[in-house]
Design a protein around this motif. Structure first.
Motif, PDB file in Angstrom:
ATOM      1  N   MET A  19      34.234  25.403 -70.210  1.00  0.00           N
ATOM      2  CA  MET A  19      35.182  26.328 -69.584  1.00  0.00           C
ATOM      3  C   MET A  19      34.765  26.653 -68.153  1.00  0.00           C
ATOM      4  O   MET A  19      35.603  26.727 -67.259  1.00  0.00           O
ATOM      5  N   GLU A  20      33.463  26.847 -67.936  1.00  0.00           N
ATOM      6  CA  GLU A  20      32.975  27.115 -66.578  1.00  0.00           C
ATOM      7  C   GLU A  20      33.265  25.922 -65.671  1.00  0.00           C
ATOM      8  O   GLU A  20      33.720  26.096 -64.534  1.00  0.00           O
ATOM      9  N   ASP A  21      32.995  24.707 -66.155  1.00  0.00           N
ATOM     10  CA  ASP A  21      33.269  23.499 -65.366  1.00  0.00           C
ATOM     11  C   ASP A  21      34.738  23.432 -64.970  1.00  0.00           C
ATOM     12  O   ASP A  21      35.065  23.152 -63.810  1.00  0.00           O
ATOM     13  N   GLU A  22      35.628  23.687 -65.927  1.00  0.00           N
ATOM     14  CA  GLU A  22      37.064  23.630 -65.650  1.00  0.00           C
ATOM     15  C   GLU A  22      37.461  24.671 -64.607  1.00  0.00           C
ATOM     16  O   GLU A  22      38.255  24.382 -63.704  1.00  0.00           O
ATOM     17  N   LYS A  23      36.904  25.873 -64.703  1.00  0.00           N
ATOM     18  CA  LYS A  23      37.231  26.933 -63.749  1.00  0.00           C
ATOM     19  C   LYS A  23      36.698  26.587 -62.365  1.00  0.00           C
ATOM     20  O   LYS A  23      37.389  26.792 -61.362  1.00  0.00           O
ATOM     21  N   ILE A  24      35.498  26.043 -62.277  1.00  0.00           N
ATOM     22  CA  ILE A  24      34.929  25.670 -60.980  1.00  0.00           C
ATOM     23  C   ILE A  24      35.778  24.583 -60.325  1.00  0.00           C
ATOM     24  O   ILE A  24      36.096  24.662 -59.135  1.00  0.00           O
ATOM     25  N   ASP A  32      37.998  26.213 -50.122  1.00  0.00           N
ATOM     26  CA  ASP A  32      36.962  25.377 -49.522  1.00  0.00           C
ATOM     27  C   ASP A  32      35.574  25.742 -50.020  1.00  0.00           C
ATOM     28  O   ASP A  32      34.664  24.924 -50.015  1.00  0.00           O
ATOM     29  N   SER A  33      35.390  27.007 -50.425  1.00  0.00           N
ATOM     30  CA  SER A  33      34.085  27.444 -50.915  1.00  0.00           C
ATOM     31  C   SER A  33      34.267  28.631 -51.860  1.00  0.00           C
ATOM     32  O   SER A  33      35.343  29.221 -51.921  1.00  0.00           O
ATOM     33  N   MET A  34      33.201  28.959 -52.567  1.00  0.00           N
ATOM     34  CA  MET A  34      33.227  30.115 -53.464  1.00  0.00           C
ATOM     35  C   MET A  34      31.806  30.582 -53.692  1.00  0.00           C
ATOM     36  O   MET A  34      30.854  29.847 -53.455  1.00  0.00           O
ATOM     37  N   TRP A  35      31.677  31.828 -54.153  1.00  0.00           N
ATOM     38  CA  TRP A  35      30.375  32.404 -54.496  1.00  0.00           C
ATOM     39  C   TRP A  35      30.209  32.379 -55.996  1.00  0.00           C
ATOM     40  O   TRP A  35      31.135  32.698 -56.733  1.00  0.00           O
ATOM     41  N   MET A  36      29.012  32.019 -56.443  1.00  0.00           N
ATOM     42  CA  MET A  36      28.716  32.049 -57.872  1.00  0.00           C
ATOM     43  C   MET A  36      27.396  32.782 -58.060  1.00  0.00           C
ATOM     44  O   MET A  36      26.459  32.593 -57.292  1.00  0.00           O
ATOM     45  N   PHE A  86      35.886  36.032 -62.184  1.00  0.00           N
ATOM     46  CA  PHE A  86      35.779  35.412 -63.509  1.00  0.00           C
ATOM     47  C   PHE A  86      34.357  35.606 -64.010  1.00  0.00           C
ATOM     48  O   PHE A  86      33.399  35.323 -63.301  1.00  0.00           O
ATOM     49  N   LEU A  87      34.215  36.082 -65.247  1.00  0.00           N
ATOM     50  CA  LEU A  87      32.897  36.318 -65.829  1.00  0.00           C
ATOM     51  C   LEU A  87      32.742  35.481 -67.098  1.00  0.00           C
ATOM     52  O   LEU A  87      33.647  35.458 -67.935  1.00  0.00           O
ATOM     53  N   PHE A  88      31.601  34.830 -67.226  1.00  0.00           N
ATOM     54  CA  PHE A  88      31.265  34.061 -68.413  1.00  0.00           C
ATOM     55  C   PHE A  88      29.942  34.605 -68.935  1.00  0.00           C
ATOM     56  O   PHE A  88      28.913  34.465 -68.277  1.00  0.00           O
ATOM     57  N   CYS A  89      29.972  35.253 -70.084  1.00  0.00           N
ATOM     58  CA  CYS A  89      28.773  35.851 -70.680  1.00  0.00           C
ATOM     59  C   CYS A  89      28.384  35.033 -71.903  1.00  0.00           C
ATOM     60  O   CYS A  89      29.218  34.811 -72.781  1.00  0.00           O
ATOM     61  N   ILE A 116      31.644  48.106 -70.421  1.00  0.00           N
ATOM     62  CA  ILE A 116      32.662  48.117 -69.373  1.00  0.00           C
ATOM     63  C   ILE A 116      33.284  46.736 -69.178  1.00  0.00           C
ATOM     64  O   ILE A 116      34.413  46.611 -68.722  1.00  0.00           O
ATOM     65  N   LEU A 117      32.553  45.698 -69.581  1.00  0.00           N
ATOM     66  CA  LEU A 117      33.080  44.338 -69.425  1.00  0.00           C
ATOM     67  C   LEU A 117      34.347  44.115 -70.252  1.00  0.00           C
ATOM     68  O   LEU A 117      35.129  43.209 -69.957  1.00  0.00           O
ATOM     69  N   ARG A 118      34.575  44.956 -71.258  1.00  0.00           N
ATOM     70  CA  ARG A 118      35.818  44.847 -72.045  1.00  0.00           C
ATOM     71  C   ARG A 118      37.042  45.124 -71.181  1.00  0.00           C
ATOM     72  O   ARG A 118      38.141  44.714 -71.518  1.00  0.00           O
ATOM     73  N   LYS A 119      36.854  45.807 -70.064  1.00  0.00           N
ATOM     74  CA  LYS A 119      37.976  46.130 -69.181  1.00  0.00           C
ATOM     75  C   LYS A 119      38.224  45.061 -68.116  1.00  0.00           C
ATOM     76  O   LYS A 119      39.210  45.132 -67.388  1.00  0.00           O
ATOM     77  N   HIS A 120      37.343  44.075 -68.019  1.00  0.00           N
ATOM     78  CA  HIS A 120      37.515  43.030 -67.005  1.00  0.00           C
ATOM     79  C   HIS A 120      38.603  42.051 -67.463  1.00  0.00           C
ATOM     80  O   HIS A 120      38.569  41.558 -68.588  1.00  0.00           O
ATOM     81  N   PRO A 121      39.566  41.740 -66.603  1.00  0.00           N
ATOM     82  CA  PRO A 121      40.689  40.884 -67.022  1.00  0.00           C
ATOM     83  C   PRO A 121      40.328  39.425 -67.273  1.00  0.00           C
ATOM     84  O   PRO A 121      41.078  38.720 -67.947  1.00  0.00           O
ATOM     85  N   HIS A 122      39.205  38.964 -66.741  1.00  0.00           N
ATOM     86  CA  HIS A 122      38.839  37.552 -66.898  1.00  0.00           C
ATOM     87  C   HIS A 122      37.387  37.409 -67.336  1.00  0.00           C
ATOM     88  O   HIS A 122      36.626  36.620 -66.768  1.00  0.00           O
TER      89      HIS A 122
END
Length: 134
Positions: A19-24, A32-36, A86-89, A116-122
């Motif tokens: 899932m992380e690979d697909e999102k990246i 052009d770039s992103m922060w991870m 986007f968060l992946f735990c 609080i992560l239950r409130k994160h939309p992604h």
């Protein structure tokens, strides 16, 4: 929060990686770039890991010996985590059962900041059977 429970730690890791690979790939096709950020706990400080914490990392199979477990770590604050798009735990192992149950079913509070992560939309939470069972 979307919860994904898989039978084994290996299946859990593979599902999270896919899932992380697909999102990246998706994000890089749009930008052009992103922060991870890869983090192990909520706070934004350099912290000393006590022996119990280091032993847990060893017991969870993250390291081959206690000597290999770092004595310091850098962690993130809850606001920093919540600011992510986007968060992946990934939470494996039976030693995490109680914490997972509190995170999923307890009241949202500072006593268990991860609630609080239950409130994160992604936010996607990946569990193996051992960490999910309670």
């Amino acid at each position: 929060m979307e919860v994904h429970v898989l039978n084994t730690r290996k299946e859990m890791g593979n599902a999270a990686r896919k899932m992380e690979d697909e999102k990246i790939i998706e994000l890089l096709s749009e930008k052009d770039s992103m922060w991870m950020i890869f983090a192990a706990a909520p706070s934004q400080n350099e912290v000393e890991l006590d022996e119990m914490c280091r032993q847990q990392q060893l017991n969870d199979g993250c390291f081959a010996s206690l000597a290999a477990v770092p004595i310091q770590a850098i962690t993130l604050t809850i606001p920093a985590l919540m600011n992510g798009n986007f968060l992946f735990c990934v939470v494996p192992g039976k030693t995490k059962r109680e914490d997972v149950a509190k995170k999923l079913h307890g009241p949202i509070s500072t006593e268990c900041p991860a609630t609080i992560l239950r409130k994160h939309p992604h936010c996607h939470l990946y569990l193996d059977a051992a960490s999910a069972s309670k």
